[in-house]
Design an enzyme around this catalytic site. Sequence first.
Site, PDB file in Angstrom:
ATOM      1  N   ASP A  96      -6.494   8.120  -0.488  1.00  0.00           N
ATOM      2  CA  ASP A  96      -5.985   7.117   0.446  1.00  0.00           C
ATOM      3  C   ASP A  96      -4.813   7.735   1.208  1.00  0.00           C
ATOM      4  O   ASP A  96      -3.985   8.434   0.607  1.00  0.00           O
ATOM      5  CB  ASP A  96      -5.515   5.871  -0.294  1.00  0.00           C
ATOM      6  N   GLU A 130       0.820  -1.216   0.000  1.00  0.00           N
ATOM      7  CA  GLU A 130       0.000   0.000   0.000  1.00  0.00           C
ATOM      8  C   GLU A 130       0.853   1.265   0.000  1.00  0.00           C
ATOM      9  O   GLU A 130       0.571   2.203  -0.720  1.00  0.00           O
ATOM     10  CB  GLU A 130      -0.960   0.022   1.196  1.00  0.00           C
TER      11      GLU A 130
END
EC number: 3.2.1.17
Length: 148
Positions: free
Chosen positions: A71, A53
């Site tokens: 995000d 991520e």
Amino acid sequence: MKVLILLGLVLLSVMVQGKVFERCELARTLKRLGLDGYRGISLANWMCLAKWESDYNTRATNYNPGDQSTDYGIFQINSHYWCNNGRTPGAVNACHISCNALLQDDITEAVACAKRVVRDPQGIRAWVAWKAHCQNRDVSQYIQGCGV
């Protein structure tokens, strides 16, 4: 004067970059913050998730033009569902925090929010990167040699 300006720019770039954890340092931190085995999810799976991520970077951000969300942080927690950035239309803010809190070098709040995410029915499958890179794979390499 030029030296002061240059020094200021260097310091600013360091502040903007944020903390990029070393692999074993992050493994020890996540273990200390109670993620190892949380909801049946191994520390190695959390480490795999963080690697894919954010590459262990606390200041990582990624804008999603489709729903105008972003995000944030080491776990790339989304502003549409989990945090408030003041810009995402229809945001839920299920973690009840500012998205900026997810960008801190101290990842305590990011871990608390990640725990909230996995309490939902999707669990860790809420993260696309985990499904693509970690699910049904040997993830032991992410904690190998860390003594955790």
